[in-house]
Scaffold this motif. Structure first.
Motif, mmCIF file in Angstrom:
data_model
loop_
_atom_site.group_PDB
_atom_site.id
_atom_site.type_symbol
_atom_site.label_atom_id
_atom_site.label_comp_id
_atom_site.label_asym_id
_atom_site.label_seq_id
_atom_site.Cartn_x
_atom_site.Cartn_y
_atom_site.Cartn_z
ATOM 1 N N SER A 43 46.878 21.503 11.238
ATOM 2 C CA SER A 43 47.457 22.402 12.389
ATOM 3 C C SER A 43 46.442 23.899 12.755
ATOM 4 N N HIS A 44 45.636 23.624 11.852
ATOM 5 C CA HIS A 44 44.582 25.159 12.026
ATOM 6 C C HIS A 44 44.249 25.218 13.709
ATOM 7 N N THR A 45 43.869 23.882 14.048
ATOM 8 C CA THR A 45 42.856 23.796 15.685
ATOM 9 C C THR A 45 44.017 24.227 16.625
ATOM 10 N N LEU A 46 45.209 23.675 16.546
ATOM 11 C CA LEU A 46 46.790 24.116 17.483
ATOM 12 C C LEU A 46 47.098 25.184 17.547
ATOM 13 N N ARG A 47 46.883 25.726 16.155
ATOM 14 C CA ARG A 47 47.614 27.630 15.722
ATOM 15 C C ARG A 47 46.461 28.272 16.168
ATOM 16 N N SER A 48 45.415 27.895 16.027
ATOM 17 C CA SER A 48 44.254 28.959 16.355
ATOM 18 C C SER A 48 43.835 29.143 18.120
ATOM 19 N N THR A 49 43.987 27.736 18.278
ATOM 20 C CA THR A 49 43.873 28.097 19.927
ATOM 21 C C THR A 49 44.414 28.595 20.582
ATOM 22 N N PHE A 50 45.945 29.202 20.111
ATOM 23 C CA PHE A 50 47.749 29.692 20.983
ATOM 24 C C PHE A 50 46.983 31.195 20.243
ATOM 25 N N VAL A 51 46.595 31.168 19.394
ATOM 26 C CA VAL A 51 46.368 32.746 19.187
ATOM 27 C C VAL A 51 45.147 33.365 20.054
ATOM 28 N N SER A 52 44.300 32.473 19.974
ATOM 29 C CA SER A 52 42.990 33.061 20.185
ATOM 30 C C SER A 52 43.580 33.169 22.095
ATOM 31 N N ARG A 53 43.665 32.622 22.818
ATOM 32 C CA ARG A 53 44.069 32.333 24.289
ATOM 33 C C ARG A 53 45.465 32.782 24.766
ATOM 34 N N HIS A 54 46.602 33.203 23.867
ATOM 35 C CA HIS A 54 47.280 34.504 24.075
ATOM 36 C C HIS A 54 46.334 35.880 24.254
ATOM 37 N N THR A 102 54.923 34.799 32.292
ATOM 38 C CA THR A 102 55.893 33.857 31.482
ATOM 39 C C THR A 102 54.982 33.155 30.554
ATOM 40 N N PHE A 103 53.687 32.972 31.108
ATOM 41 C CA PHE A 103 52.238 31.602 30.776
ATOM 42 C C PHE A 103 52.081 32.935 29.937
ATOM 43 N N VAL A 104 51.910 34.014 29.665
ATOM 44 C CA VAL A 104 51.904 34.953 28.084
ATOM 45 C C VAL A 104 52.998 34.441 27.460
ATOM 46 N N GLN A 105 54.190 34.770 27.850
ATOM 47 C CA GLN A 105 55.135 34.273 27.052
ATOM 48 C C GLN A 105 55.264 33.518 26.079
ATOM 49 N N GLY A 106 54.852 32.157 26.723
ATOM 50 C CA GLY A 106 54.809 30.632 27.176
ATOM 51 C C GLY A 106 53.372 30.320 25.458
ATOM 52 N N LEU A 107 52.373 31.224 25.620
ATOM 53 C CA LEU A 107 51.468 31.328 24.428
ATOM 54 C C LEU A 107 52.430 31.709 23.366
ATOM 55 N N SER A 108 52.930 33.214 23.609
ATOM 56 C CA SER A 108 53.327 33.283 21.950
ATOM 57 C C SER A 108 54.735 32.471 21.318
ATOM 58 N N VAL A 109 54.790 31.842 22.287
ATOM 59 C CA VAL A 109 56.408 31.312 21.318
ATOM 60 C C VAL A 109 55.246 30.006 21.063
ATOM 61 N N GLY A 110 54.260 29.235 21.369
ATOM 62 C CA GLY A 110 53.647 27.943 21.044
ATOM 63 C C GLY A 110 53.265 28.584 19.989
#
Length: 520
Positions: free
Chosen positions: A54-65, A183-191
């Motif tokens: 799950s590292h790629t998933l987590r790091s992608t949401f962190v960096s894109r947010h 809302t989109f940035v909030q969505g990235l934060s929730v993800g």
């Protein structure tokens, strides 16, 4: 190698394994202590593998947010700075003395974006009302305009439309764009939060026993080189990750909703396209009132009565500081850049590709963990793999995904009546966020859906159910006024003193952003 054995001694001597609780109790070379250490290592191995997968998933949401948040905040800062520089060059000291009017506007926009309880419709209506009051006072400085008179003026705002159609169009654009961006940035934060929390869910004792049996019991049978059969691994992982798989339906809906809002960010709700020319749009509104000042004043006088005349000093005050200038829109090379280092369109293209890859992530996780040559022997070695008992084919059927489908899992004992509380909380968080995203896609802020004037397209959301026309598209660009002066020109503080005349409204209107701006 994935399997790490530390300080574990193997004995050539075989003995009855009646003391073992996980591995076969036949002839074995493992002691009870060794089995316990295998269990500890299995727990670590399993959790490390989930973390790695799950590292790629987590790091992608962190960096894109982080990237989107930086972009939107710096876009706001750059837009405010650009407008301030423009008006400073055009109005000089008078603007400096009244710059808080626009500072308040941008402060409220930023407060909304960062999660503040701001009704965009009301805030923008208030901005235009205050601008009308200040301009009417300036255009009629030969009269005494009281607070009560200004209150009367505000009642006629909708009928007068002193700024033309600019406030309505700009309000629709700003609300839709800011709703989508926030809302989109909030969505990235929730993800990001969901991915981090779900990937850290602790494993159950039944799961650890199954993983120990799959990975380490072959060592007790003197078969350290035999890897688990793939289908055997899949049943173990589907049992261990049953609760995570239940996240998938809501996760997929959340991803779809994020992709929909991303489309809006690329097109009609592009906050970059709305904010960059906002100075020109406000200038156009001021010019509209300038051009119709006589009619506006006449209609106000009809409705509110004739105000008392002011003295000569009052009517002429400040006119010497007025100068004539108009604005030109940005040329491409003048547009400020952000720390994100790219345009919004590029950011959206990037995140859309990533989001598409993350669909069905949680239900696909067992397959990813049982990848050939990493953990399992693969399909090519069905007769040469560990089936939980010996080396040979694994016969049980692979279970379906999800908690309820594990009732007959042959490898992991799963209590299907007790879903994981943390996972259920994340499912609810995704459900709430998905609802916000769907509303944002239609230009609606769910916190302010009771707003009036829903049909005007000017509230907190446009009220559109499909793609809405935007002010920046098509022929709307032709409504921007003709360029009449370079914004970079020097300030002319030597403008002539003018007596009240027909030309006075024209001159005074151009000082509207500069002189005697005070909030009621």
């Amino acid at each position: 190698p994935w399997l790490v054995l530390k300080n574990i001694a193997f004995f050539v001597l075989f003995f009855a394994g009646t003391h073992l609780r996980v591995c076969l109790q036949g002839n074995t070379c493992c002691t009870e202590e060794m089995e316990d250490r295998f269990g500890q290592q299995s727990k670590q191995d399993f959790e490390n593998l989930v973390d790695e997968m799950s590292h790629t998933l987590r790091s992608t949401f962190v960096s894109r947010h982080k990237r989107f948040d930086e972009f939107f905040l710096e876009l706001l800062e750059n837009t405010e700075r650009s407008l301030n520089d423009m008006f400073m060059r055009t109005y000089g000291k008078p603007y400096m003395q009244n710059a808080e009017v626009f500072e308040n506007l941008f402060a409220e926009l930023k407060r909304y974006y960062t999660g503040g309880n701001v009704n965009l419709e009301e805030m923008l209506n208030d901005f235009w009302s205050r601008l009308l009051e200040r301009m009417f006072t300036l255009l009629n400085s030969q009269y005494v305009i009281t607070e009560d008179y200004l209150e009367c003026i505000s009642k006629y705002t909708d009928q007068l439309k002193p700024f033309g159609d600019v406030p309505r169009k700009l309000k629709a654009q700003v609300t839709r764009a800011f709703i989508a961006a926030r809302t989109f940035v909030q969505g990235l934060s929730v993800g990001r939060e969901v991915a981090q929390r779900v990937s850290k869910v602790s494993s159950t004792p039944a799961c650890i026993r199954a993983v120990t049996k799959m990975l380490y019991c072959p060592f007790c049978q003197s078969m350290p080189g035999v890897k688990p059969c793939k289908n055997y691994c899949l049943n173990v992982m589907k049992g261990c990750l049953a609760n995570q798989a239940d996240l998938d339906p809501e996760w997929n809906q959340y991803i779809d909703a994020m992709l929909l809002v991303a489309q809006r960010l690329e097109g009609p709700f592009n906050i970059e396209s709305v904010m960059e020319p906002i100075d020109v749009k406000i200038s156009e509104a001021i010019m509209n009132m300038q051009d119709n000042s006589a009619q506006v004043s006449y209609r106000v006088f009809q409705g509110c009565g004739q105000p008392k005349p002011a003295g000569i000093t009052r009517s002429a005050r400040g006119v010497s500081d007025v100068f004539n200038a108009r604005f030109r829109p940005y040329s491409p090379e003048e547009r400020p850049t952000t720390a994100a280092g790219t345009s919004l369109d590029r950011l959206v293209v990037d995140i859309k590709e990533k989001l598409k890859d993350f669909k069905k992530f949680w239900s696909n996780l067992p397959e990813a963990m049982c990848v050939e040559d990493r953990v399992t022997a693969g399909n090519a070695s069905e007769e040469e793999c560990w089936n939980g008992h010996t080396k040979g084919r694994y016969f049980p059927e692979v279970q379906k995904d999800g908690l309820t489908n594990q009732v007959n899992n042959p490898e992991v004992g799963v209590d299907i009546t007790r879903p994981d509380t943390l996972i259920r909380q994340q499912i609810m968080a995704l459900r709430v966020m998905t609802n916000k995203l769907k509303n944002a896609y239609n230009g609606n802020d769910i916190y302010f859906q009771d707003s009036s004037d829903e049909g005007s397209g000017s509230g907190s959301g446009s009220g559109c159910t499909e793609v809405c026309p935007t002010y920046m598209d098509g022929t709307a660009a032709t409504e921007i006024p003709v360029v009449r002066a370079d914004r970079s020109g020097p300030v002319d503080n030597s403008a002539p003193l003018c007596a009240p005349s027909v030309a006075l409204p024209t001159v005074l209107a151009l000082s509207a952003l500069a002189l005697q701006r005070q909030w009621r």
